[in-house]
Design a protein around this motif. Structure first.
Motif, PDB file in Angstrom:
ATOM      1  N   LEU A 198       0.825  -1.210   0.000  1.00 17.30           N
ATOM      2  CA  LEU A 198       0.000   0.000   0.000  1.00 17.30           C
ATOM      3  C   LEU A 198       0.859   1.260   0.000  1.00 17.30           C
ATOM      4  O   LEU A 198       0.545   2.239  -0.683  1.00 17.30           O
ATOM      5  CB  LEU A 198      -0.916  -0.004   1.230  1.00 17.30           C
ATOM      6  N   LEU A 199       1.951   1.231   0.753  1.00 15.79           N
ATOM      7  CA  LEU A 199       2.835   2.396   0.802  1.00 15.79           C
ATOM      8  C   LEU A 199       3.460   2.657  -0.565  1.00 15.79           C
ATOM      9  O   LEU A 199       3.559   3.807  -1.008  1.00 15.79           O
ATOM     10  CB  LEU A 199       3.930   2.175   1.849  1.00 15.79           C
ATOM     11  N   THR A 200       3.876   1.595  -1.227  1.00 14.67           N
ATOM     12  CA  THR A 200       4.461   1.743  -2.560  1.00 14.67           C
ATOM     13  C   THR A 200       3.463   2.376  -3.520  1.00 14.67           C
ATOM     14  O   THR A 200       3.807   3.276  -4.298  1.00 14.67           O
ATOM     15  CB  THR A 200       4.914   0.370  -3.101  1.00 14.67           C
ATOM     16  N   GLU A 201       2.221   1.918  -3.465  1.00 19.34           N
ATOM     17  CA  GLU A 201       1.176   2.483  -4.327  1.00 19.34           C
ATOM     18  C   GLU A 201       0.935   3.955  -3.994  1.00 19.34           C
ATOM     19  O   GLU A 201       0.805   4.797  -4.894  1.00 19.34           O
ATOM     20  CB  GLU A 201      -0.123   1.688  -4.159  1.00 19.34           C
ATOM     21  N   ASN A 202       0.884   4.266  -2.707  1.00 16.13           N
ATOM     22  CA  ASN A 202       0.645   5.645  -2.281  1.00 16.13           C
ATOM     23  C   ASN A 202       1.777   6.574  -2.706  1.00 16.13           C
ATOM     24  O   ASN A 202       1.547   7.702  -3.153  1.00 16.13           O
ATOM     25  CB  ASN A 202       0.470   5.712  -0.763  1.00 16.13           C
ATOM     26  N   CYS A 203       3.013   6.087  -2.537  1.00 22.46           N
ATOM     27  CA  CYS A 203       4.172   6.904  -2.907  1.00 22.46           C
ATOM     28  C   CYS A 203       4.201   7.164  -4.411  1.00 22.46           C
ATOM     29  O   CYS A 203       4.501   8.271  -4.863  1.00 22.46           O
ATOM     30  CB  CYS A 203       5.465   6.215  -2.476  1.00 22.46           C
ATOM     31  N   LYS A 204       3.874   6.140  -5.168  1.00 20.72           N
ATOM     32  CA  LYS A 204       3.864   6.276  -6.625  1.00 20.72           C
ATOM     33  C   LYS A 204       2.847   7.325  -7.057  1.00 20.72           C
ATOM     34  O   LYS A 204       3.104   8.132  -7.959  1.00 20.72           O
ATOM     35  CB  LYS A 204       3.540   4.928  -7.266  1.00 20.72           C
ATOM     36  N   ALA A 205       1.708   7.327  -6.389  1.00 16.61           N
ATOM     37  CA  ALA A 205       0.656   8.289  -6.730  1.00 16.61           C
ATOM     38  C   ALA A 205       1.015   9.708  -6.301  1.00 16.61           C
ATOM     39  O   ALA A 205       0.497  10.686  -6.854  1.00 16.61           O
ATOM     40  CB  ALA A 205      -0.654   7.870  -6.067  1.00 16.61           C
ATOM     41  N   LYS A 228       2.469  11.291   4.678  1.00 18.15           N
ATOM     42  CA  LYS A 228       1.044  11.107   4.380  1.00 18.15           C
ATOM     43  C   LYS A 228       0.816   9.724   3.775  1.00 18.15           C
ATOM     44  O   LYS A 228      -0.158   9.030   4.123  1.00 18.15           O
ATOM     45  CB  LYS A 228       0.589  12.189   3.398  1.00 18.15           C
ATOM     46  N   SER A 229       1.715   9.298   2.904  1.00 16.33           N
ATOM     47  CA  SER A 229       1.610   7.968   2.302  1.00 16.33           C
ATOM     48  C   SER A 229       1.733   6.881   3.361  1.00 16.33           C
ATOM     49  O   SER A 229       1.011   5.882   3.343  1.00 16.33           O
ATOM     50  CB  SER A 229       2.698   7.784   1.237  1.00 16.33           C
ATOM     51  N   VAL A 230       2.668   7.081   4.293  1.00 14.31           N
ATOM     52  CA  VAL A 230       2.851   6.124   5.392  1.00 14.31           C
ATOM     53  C   VAL A 230       1.594   6.059   6.246  1.00 14.31           C
ATOM     54  O   VAL A 230       1.096   4.981   6.576  1.00 14.31           O
ATOM     55  CB  VAL A 230       4.064   6.516   6.267  1.00 14.31           C
TER      56      VAL A 230
END
Length: 362
Positions: free
Chosen positions: A309-316, A330-332
């Motif tokens: 989920l963190l990887t997806e959030n960071c990418k976005a 915020k992603s974390v």
């Protein structure tokens, strides 16, 4: 590297059968007869510790008891790790500075005065922690955990059994988690939850190199977690103590006795930490290294979901090759809330057999 340090490394290589006498003597340029004599006597050092040693008798016993207790739990430390553990202790009591860590020679001399450590020293020179899976260490761990649960009457109190894990973060994409580039100092994220499914807010450790950070802005970015700016050359145990005193206690019930499972490979536990934990009704238990991914509750299930989920959030959130600190935090935070749900945490504790503990594991 001085003569005695070379002798110790050569001794270890010969005893562990990684080198022959001839190979060790040639590589380290030491006398064959001296090395053979020390291997025959089972002692890599040239003599006993003198009266000008760093630690007095009481301090030496404290360090020895700490090491033996950790080994009893099922985690096999290497010589290098025990030297780091010893360094943390002598620095904490003001006997050495951070830039003067103890050596293997120092540790071996300490072993000479304590029979338990002397036996341990022989085992350590022959040990390769990663070679095979040792079920006796797993059994030792669960036996110790079970005895602590029974001693403090926690068999029906999963809210008092905590598991702590940590992972590294980066501002760089695609290295947002774990794979931190060599040129960049990692941000360490502490994650802790209990068997009842409660998770403590995240705690970030920012490297000393970011010392120009605005602390107020830093804390604002880290909410609902907390950010800590690590000073230069802090030992892992010093950072861990800061976490325990400023964050862990703040988010747990002070009147309850607690069990806290920690990762041994991060060298969080020290003599100072154990003394502090005892004073604050906390039992620290180190997870066996070779079974870390199967009996660390957060590793069993939740962390993999969190990382995805963190990887997806960071990418976005990316705008270029670097994440802003506010975007990373915020992603974390978003991934944290999604991954560490009460149901998932409880399931992870059951899957890892930490709570409840099956009878066959004891």
């Amino acid at each position: 590297m001085n003569y005695e340090e070379k002798m110790i490394i050569a001794y270890e290589a010969v005893v562990s059968k990684k080198m022959s006498f001839k190979e060790a003597c040639t590589k380290f340029k030491i006398p064959d007869s001296t090395l053979r004599d020390r291997v025959k006597k089972g002692n890599p050092t040239k003599g006993r510790r003198g009266k000008n040693a760093t630690l007095d008798q009481n301090e030496s016993e404290k360090l020895t008891n700490c090491i033996m207790m950790l080994m009893k739990q099922g985690y096999n430390y290497t010589i290098d790790e025990l030297c780091t553990l010893s360094s943390q202790y002598v620095v904490s009591i003001g006997k050495r500075k951070h830039d003067k860590p103890v050596t293997k020679h120092w540790f071996y001399l300490l072993c000479e005065n304590f029979p338990k450590l002397k036996e341990l020293r022989i085992k350590l020179t022959q040990m390769d922690r990663t070679q095979t899976r040792d079920l006796t260490r797993v059994s030792s761990f669960f036996s110790y955990l079970s005895s602590c649960v029974n001693k403090h009457d926690l068999s029906e109190r999963p809210c008092s059994i905590y598991s702590l894990s940590s992972t590294e973060l980066s501002y760089s994409w695609p290295y947002a988690i774990r794979e931190v580039p060599s040129h960049e100092e990692a941000i360490t994220l502490f994650i802790c939850a209990n068997g009842a499914g409660n998770v403590i807010p995240p705690w970030y450790v920012f490297p000393e190199g970011k010392s120009n950070l605005d602390i107020n802005r830093l804390q604002e970015d880290c909410k609902p977690g907390f950010g800590f700016l690590a000073e230069e050359r802090l030992f892992p145990s010093e950072i861990f103590l800061k976490y325990l005193t400023t964050h862990f206690l703040r988010h747990t019930l002070p009147q309850d006795h607690k069990i806290l499972l920690v990762d041994g490979h991060d060298l969080y536990v020290s003599v100072e930490i154990l003394e502090w934990a005892e004073q604050n009704q906390i039992t620290l238990i180190v997870l066996p290294a070779d079974e870390y991914k199967t009996i660390q509750p957060l590793q069993v299930d939740c962390l993999s979901s969190f990382e995805r989920l963190l990887t997806e959030n960071c990418k976005a959130s990316m705008s270029g090759s670097q994440l802003e600190r506010s975007a990373l935090c915020k992603s974390v935070s978003d991934a944290y809330q999604q991954a560490f749900t009460s149901e998932e945490i409880q399931r992870s504790f059951r899957m890892s057999k930490i709570f409840p503990i099956p009878t066959e594991m004891i």
